[in-house]
Design an enzyme around this catalytic site. Structure first.
Site, PDB file in Angstrom:
ATOM      1  N   TYR A 203       3.769   9.115 -11.617  1.00 12.72           N
ATOM      2  CA  TYR A 203       2.906   8.335 -10.716  1.00 12.72           C
ATOM      3  C   TYR A 203       1.974   7.451 -11.542  1.00 12.72           C
ATOM      4  O   TYR A 203       1.815   6.262 -11.262  1.00 12.72           O
ATOM      5  CB  TYR A 203       2.114   9.302  -9.839  1.00 12.72           C
ATOM      6  CG  TYR A 203       1.109   8.663  -8.894  1.00 12.72           C
ATOM      7  CD1 TYR A 203       1.520   8.123  -7.678  1.00 12.72           C
ATOM      8  CD2 TYR A 203      -0.248   8.636  -9.199  1.00 12.72           C
ATOM      9  CE1 TYR A 203       0.591   7.560  -6.799  1.00 12.72           C
ATOM     10  CE2 TYR A 203      -1.185   8.083  -8.330  1.00 12.72           C
ATOM     11  CZ  TYR A 203      -0.756   7.549  -7.135  1.00 12.72           C
ATOM     12  OH  TYR A 203      -1.674   6.999  -6.264  1.00 12.72           O
TER      13      TYR A 203
ATOM     14  N   ALA B 155       2.422   6.380 -14.569  1.00 13.34           N
ATOM     15  CA  ALA B 155       3.211   5.317 -15.218  1.00 13.34           C
ATOM     16  C   ALA B 155       3.576   4.234 -14.202  1.00 13.34           C
ATOM     17  O   ALA B 155       3.551   3.036 -14.514  1.00 13.34           O
ATOM     18  CB  ALA B 155       4.467   5.903 -15.852  1.00 13.34           C
ATOM     19  N   ALA B 156       3.912   4.648 -12.984  1.00 14.55           N
ATOM     20  CA  ALA B 156       4.266   3.671 -11.941  1.00 14.55           C
ATOM     21  C   ALA B 156       3.069   2.788 -11.616  1.00 14.55           C
ATOM     22  O   ALA B 156       3.196   1.559 -11.505  1.00 14.55           O
ATOM     23  CB  ALA B 156       4.748   4.392 -10.681  1.00 14.55           C
TER      24      ALA B 156
ATOM     25  N   ASN C 298       0.812  -1.217   0.000  1.00 15.36           N
ATOM     26  CA  ASN C 298       0.000   0.000   0.000  1.00 15.36           C
ATOM     27  C   ASN C 298       0.851   1.275   0.000  1.00 15.36           C
ATOM     28  O   ASN C 298       0.397   2.315  -0.475  1.00 15.36           O
ATOM     29  CB  ASN C 298      -0.923   0.000   1.234  1.00 15.36           C
ATOM     30  CG  ASN C 298      -1.503   1.376   1.511  1.00 15.36           C
ATOM     31  OD1 ASN C 298      -2.445   1.800   0.863  1.00 15.36           O
ATOM     32  ND2 ASN C 298      -0.909   2.104   2.458  1.00 15.36           N
TER      33      ASN C 298
HETATM   34  N1  LIG Z   1      -5.407   9.151  -1.659  1.00 18.87           N
HETATM   35  C1  LIG Z   1      -5.959   8.818  -2.827  1.00 18.87           C
HETATM   36  O1  LIG Z   1      -6.917   9.470  -3.311  1.00 18.87           O
HETATM   37  C2  LIG Z   1      -5.457   7.634  -3.594  1.00 18.87           C
HETATM   38  C3  LIG Z   1      -6.076   7.288  -4.796  1.00 18.87           C
HETATM   39  C4  LIG Z   1      -5.663   6.174  -5.495  1.00 18.87           C
HETATM   40  C5  LIG Z   1      -4.613   5.407  -4.996  1.00 18.87           C
HETATM   41  N2  LIG Z   1      -4.007   5.771  -3.832  1.00 18.87           N
HETATM   42  C6  LIG Z   1      -2.931   4.915  -3.340  1.00 18.87           C
HETATM   43  O2  LIG Z   1      -3.363   4.370  -2.096  1.00 18.87           O
HETATM   44  C7  LIG Z   1      -2.221   4.192  -1.238  1.00 18.87           C
HETATM   45  C8  LIG Z   1      -2.466   4.920   0.084  1.00 18.87           C
HETATM   46  O3  LIG Z   1      -2.744   6.276  -0.203  1.00 18.87           O
HETATM   47  P1  LIG Z   1      -2.996   7.336   0.975  1.00 18.87           P
HETATM   48  O4  LIG Z   1      -3.568   8.556   0.347  1.00 18.87           O
HETATM   49  O5  LIG Z   1      -3.672   6.685   2.111  1.00 18.87           O
HETATM   50  O6  LIG Z   1      -1.486   7.640   1.360  1.00 18.87           O
HETATM   51  P2  LIG Z   1      -0.854   8.564   2.524  1.00 18.87           P
HETATM   52  O7  LIG Z   1      -1.898   9.053   3.446  1.00 18.87           O
HETATM   53  O8  LIG Z   1       0.029   9.552   1.841  1.00 18.87           O
HETATM   54  O9  LIG Z   1       0.049   7.487   3.267  1.00 18.87           O
HETATM   55  C9  LIG Z   1       1.105   6.894   2.596  1.00 18.87           C
HETATM   56  C10 LIG Z   1       1.669   5.792   3.450  1.00 18.87           C
HETATM   57  O10 LIG Z   1       2.831   5.279   2.783  1.00 18.87           O
HETATM   58  C11 LIG Z   1       3.929   5.336   3.665  1.00 18.87           C
HETATM   59  N3  LIG Z   1       5.169   5.569   2.931  1.00 18.87           N
HETATM   60  C12 LIG Z   1       5.450   6.598   2.090  1.00 18.87           C
HETATM   61  N4  LIG Z   1       6.721   6.494   1.641  1.00 18.87           N
HETATM   62  C13 LIG Z   1       7.227   5.361   2.223  1.00 18.87           C
HETATM   63  C14 LIG Z   1       8.494   4.722   2.169  1.00 18.87           C
HETATM   64  N5  LIG Z   1       9.493   5.211   1.421  1.00 18.87           N
HETATM   65  N6  LIG Z   1       8.681   3.579   2.885  1.00 18.87           N
HETATM   66  C15 LIG Z   1       7.683   3.081   3.641  1.00 18.87           C
HETATM   67  N7  LIG Z   1       6.459   3.645   3.731  1.00 18.87           N
HETATM   68  C16 LIG Z   1       6.250   4.772   3.027  1.00 18.87           C
HETATM   69  C17 LIG Z   1       3.607   6.468   4.627  1.00 18.87           C
HETATM   70  O11 LIG Z   1       4.237   6.282   5.875  1.00 18.87           O
HETATM   71  P3  LIG Z   1       5.584   6.984   6.367  1.00 18.87           P
HETATM   72  O12 LIG Z   1       5.583   8.376   5.804  1.00 18.87           O
HETATM   73  O13 LIG Z   1       5.465   6.878   7.840  1.00 18.87           O
HETATM   74  O14 LIG Z   1       6.685   6.139   5.800  1.00 18.87           O
HETATM   75  C18 LIG Z   1       2.103   6.294   4.815  1.00 18.87           C
HETATM   76  O15 LIG Z   1       1.838   5.317   5.789  1.00 18.87           O
HETATM   77  C19 LIG Z   1      -1.016   4.685  -2.026  1.00 18.87           C
HETATM   78  O16 LIG Z   1      -0.413   3.611  -2.699  1.00 18.87           O
HETATM   79  C20 LIG Z   1      -1.636   5.638  -3.040  1.00 18.87           C
HETATM   80  O17 LIG Z   1      -0.832   5.770  -4.191  1.00 18.87           O
HETATM   81  C21 LIG Z   1      -4.386   6.862  -3.134  1.00 18.87           C
END
Ligand SMILES: NC(=O)c1ccc[n+]([C@@H]2O[C@H](COP(=O)([O-])OP(=O)(O)OC[C@H]3O[C@@H](n4cnc5c(N)ncnc54)[C@H](OP(=O)(O)O)[C@@H]3O)[C@@H](O)[C@H]2O)c1
Length: 255
Positions: free
Chosen positions: A158, A160-161, A93
């Site tokens: 992002y 592309a990833a 995630n």
């Molecule tokens: N928010 C959206 O609308 C949305 C939409 C589609 C997909 N997504 C995907 O859903 C997932 C969660 O999104 P979110 O919005 O809940 O994210 P978020 O609130 O930004 O949280 C991201 C999480 O990833 C961890 N993280 C970031 N860089 C890291 C690293 N280098 N090593 C280990 N952990 C790391 C962060 O923890 P630390 O900073 O403590 O490491 C945090 O727990 C992501 O993959 C995102 O791309 C999000």
């Protein structure tokens, strides 16, 4: 009687579990019966998630790790095995993005996005698959994004990833099916998080895409977790290599 969707007796690792969606996924998986290893870089965040899970009567371990670093990922999986003796589920995630149109995106920014949002999924999957093979199977669920299914204006690396994640899931599903290791993805649209209102306020192109959601709302974090639990559970025992969109119908209304 145990439900098809039960995760009872299974050990899960959830990355990016220090806050928001990752923490919700970890907690909901615990409610479904799993013991959960929570990992991210911020110790307080994962300790709080682990405490919440223990409060539900499940076992939990917080292990700090940067998912971009293979050695830290391997160490995290080792700690999980020392504590619980097995790993049945991995939820990839951890991830994030920043807004930068292609003309403004530097090489450094491109590399950072690919490393965090694509390479880390490969590193974590590689770190657990040997254990899953020895156990006779397992389930890997990657959090992708609808940005990997359509154009991702102002978010090219992002997008592309995440498209790479969707393809990686298909390849790993085919390569690892012989070991009963299933690999699938969940692609959320806009997730309800504290930063969503600011993002919609600040970026007109996001408002325009948001306006195309047929269900007329963002995806709840628990709705992402529900799709993850389905794919992780025996209910999806014959499902591998797919991506489930959880986006209120947005993707089918954009094409
Ligand atoms: N928010 C959206 O609308 C949305 C939409 C589609 C997909 N997504 C995907 O859903 C997932 C969660 O999104 P979110 O919005 O809940 O994210 P978020 O609130 O930004 O949280 C991201 C999480 O990833 C961890 N993280 C970031 N860089 C890291 C690293 N280098 N090593 C280990 N952990 C790391 C962060 O923890 P630390 O900073 O403590 O490491 C945090 O727990 C992501 O993959 C995102 O791309 C999000």
């Amino acid at each position: 009687m145990s439900s098809l969707f039960s995760l009872e007796g299974k050990v899960a690792i959830v990355t990016g579990a220090s806050k928001e969606t990752g923490r919700t996924i970890a907690v909901e998986m615990a409610k479904a019966g799993a013991d959960v290893v929570v990992t991210a870089r911020t110790v307080e965040g994962i300790e709080a998630a682990a405490a919440q899970i223990r409060g539900l009567g499940r076992r939990s371990l917080a292990v700090p790790a940067d998912v971009r670093e293979a050695a830290q990922v391997d160490n995290m999986v080792q700690k999980a095995l020392e504590a619980f003796g097995r790993v049945d589920i991995l939820v990839n995630n951890a991830g994030s993005d920043f807004i930068a149109p292609a003309l403004e995106l530097s090489e450094k920014g491109w590399d950072a996005m690919i490393r965090l949002n694509l390479k880390s999924h490969f590193l974590c999957a590689k770190a657990v698959v040997g254990t899953m093979i020895k156990q006779g199977g397992g389930s890997i669920v990657d959090i992708a994004s609808t940005e990997g299914l359509r154009a991702a204006p102002s978010n090219p690396a992002y997008g592309a990833a995440k498209a790479g994640v969707i393809n990686l899931v298909k390849t790993l599903a085919v390569e690892w099916a012989r070991y009963n290791v299933r690999v699938n993805a969940v692609a959320p649209g806009f997730i309800e998080t504290p930063v969503l209102p600011m993002a919609l306020e600040g970026y007109p192109h996001l408002r325009e895409i948001y306006g195309r959601i047929p269900l007329r709302r963002a995806t709840k974090q628990t709705e992402v977790a529900a799709a993850v639990i389905y794919l992780a559970s025996d209910a999806a025992a014959c499902t591998t290599g797919i991506t489930i969109t959880v986006d209120g119908g947005m993707t089918c209304n954009l094409g």
